[in-house]
Design a protein around this motif. Structure first.
Motif, PDB file in Angstrom:
ATOM      1  N   LEU A  42       0.829  -1.201   0.000  1.00 36.49           N
ATOM      2  CA  LEU A  42       0.000   0.000   0.000  1.00 36.49           C
ATOM      3  C   LEU A  42       0.871   1.262   0.000  1.00 36.49           C
ATOM      4  CD1 LEU A  42      -2.913   0.982   0.014  1.00 36.49           C
ATOM      5  CD2 LEU A  42      -2.895   0.865   2.515  1.00 36.49           C
ATOM      6  N   GLY A  43       2.000   1.206   0.721  1.00 36.52           N
ATOM      7  CA  GLY A  43       2.918   2.338   0.732  1.00 36.52           C
ATOM      8  C   GLY A  43       3.491   2.618  -0.654  1.00 36.52           C
ATOM      9  N   LEU A  44       3.864   1.572  -1.382  1.00 36.30           N
ATOM     10  CA  LEU A  44       4.373   1.739  -2.739  1.00 36.30           C
ATOM     11  C   LEU A  44       3.315   2.368  -3.653  1.00 36.30           C
ATOM     12  CD1 LEU A  44       6.202  -1.691  -3.196  1.00 36.30           C
ATOM     13  CD2 LEU A  44       7.304   0.553  -3.162  1.00 36.30           C
TER      14      LEU A  44
ATOM     15  N   SER B 129       4.670   2.369   5.227  1.00 31.99           N
ATOM     16  CA  SER B 129       5.976   1.715   5.342  1.00 31.99           C
ATOM     17  C   SER B 129       6.399   1.620   6.809  1.00 31.99           C
ATOM     18  CB  SER B 129       7.021   2.501   4.547  1.00 31.99           C
ATOM     19  OG  SER B 129       8.305   1.936   4.689  1.00 31.99           O
ATOM     20  N   ASP B 130       6.165   2.676   7.563  1.00 31.58           N
ATOM     21  CA  ASP B 130       6.472   2.670   9.003  1.00 31.58           C
ATOM     22  C   ASP B 130       5.732   1.532   9.702  1.00 31.58           C
ATOM     23  OD1 ASP B 130       8.075   4.888   8.724  1.00 31.58           O
ATOM     24  OD2 ASP B 130       6.572   6.316   9.424  1.00 31.58           O
ATOM     25  N   PHE B 131       4.446   1.369   9.368  1.00 31.60           N
ATOM     26  CA  PHE B 131       3.621   0.345  10.021  1.00 31.60           C
ATOM     27  C   PHE B 131       4.149  -1.052   9.704  1.00 31.60           C
ATOM     28  CE2 PHE B 131       0.016  -2.473  10.603  1.00 31.60           C
ATOM     29  CZ  PHE B 131      -0.558  -1.992  11.772  1.00 31.60           C
ATOM     30  N   ALA B 132       4.494  -1.280   8.433  1.00 36.63           N
ATOM     31  CA  ALA B 132       5.004  -2.600   8.036  1.00 36.63           C
ATOM     32  C   ALA B 132       6.290  -2.938   8.783  1.00 36.63           C
ATOM     33  CB  ALA B 132       5.241  -2.631   6.531  1.00 36.63           C
ATOM     34  N   LEU B 133       7.185  -1.960   8.910  1.00 36.56           N
ATOM     35  CA  LEU B 133       8.461  -2.214   9.575  1.00 36.56           C
ATOM     36  C   LEU B 133       8.330  -2.268  11.088  1.00 36.56           C
ATOM     37  CD1 LEU B 133      10.753  -0.062   7.302  1.00 36.56           C
ATOM     38  CD2 LEU B 133      10.934  -2.519   7.684  1.00 36.56           C
TER      39      LEU B 133
END
Length: 229
Positions: A70-72, A101-105
């Motif tokens: 979703l970030g991409l 991206s923050d959430f995924a990491l």
């Protein structure tokens, strides 16, 4: 005639079975939407990719891979908004992309693919606002720590150093990349260009000759560059 206990047992079995069928169905549908989003994103159809990825997140909100995708897609939409001269929307979408991206990491901080995609996000956003290039560099350095022998990470790191005007750091990083993967033509070509810029023409020629002799003897671009030298 079944007893009350037997009837209750059958009811419990039906409820449990229905629940797990629902769970499996949600997993399958979420993965299908995620795969769809990946394909659409690669073809540049960010609007449709965003919708598919968003549906996947809605079905499985704690799956980090979906947030990463979703970030991409949001970064792609931010670029489209900028091209349409909608700076406000572009900035909002950029912020949302970084948040995904923050959430995924946050869920999976040691996932190398997430860090690589984070670099892609920041690099794409850097085309809209130069401040993001520094964050792309930070993400690349983190990826390098996780995979110090990955030549592609080092190659991109060298190119980013060059973009910042740090030619010596770029050369050093690309030399390390060549040591990791001697048959990587893109790295040797980039190294030749930076050597030439630094006035180290003999070393530049050596890199180009290596490509022709050991990697790609028919590369016309390299032949022409050598002739000019």
């Amino acid at each position: 005639k079944p007893s009350l206990v037997q009837q209750l047992g059958v009811l419990v079995i039906l409820l449990v079975t229905s629940y797990w069928l629902l769970v499996i169905g949600r997993y399958w549908l979420a993965d299908a939407q995620f795969s769809k989003a990946e394909k659409l994103s690669k073809s540049g159809q960010y609007n449709l990719a965003f919708k598919a990825a968003n549906q996947a997140v809605g079905l499985r909100p704690f799956e980090p891979g979906y947030h990463d995708e979703l970030g991409l897609d949001l970064a792609g939409l931010a670029s489209l908004a900028k091209n349409e001269n909608n700076a406000t929307l572009s900035a909002q979408l950029a912020k949302m992309a970084v948040g995904q991206s923050d959430f995924a990491l946050k869920i999976s901080p040691f996932n190398l693919n997430f860090w690589k995609n984070r670099v892609k996000i920041f690099y794409r956003l850097g085309e809209l606002d130069n401040q993001y290039y520094q964050q792309a560099l930070s993400a690349l350095l983190q990826a390098e720590q996780l995979a110090p022998t990955d030549p592609k990470i080092k190659y991109n790191l060298g190119l980013l150093y060059a973009q910042f005007g740090q030619t010596q750091a770029a050369i050093k990083t690309l030399e390390e990349t060549v040591a990791l993967k001697p048959n990587y033509p893109d790295v040797r070509y980039a190294l030749a260009l930076f050597y030439e810029q630094a006035g180290r023409k003999d070393e530049a020629r050596q890199q180009l000759e290596y490509i022709l002799l050991s990697i790609d003897p028919q590369n016309q671009k390299i032949k022409e560059m050598l002739e000019k030298m």
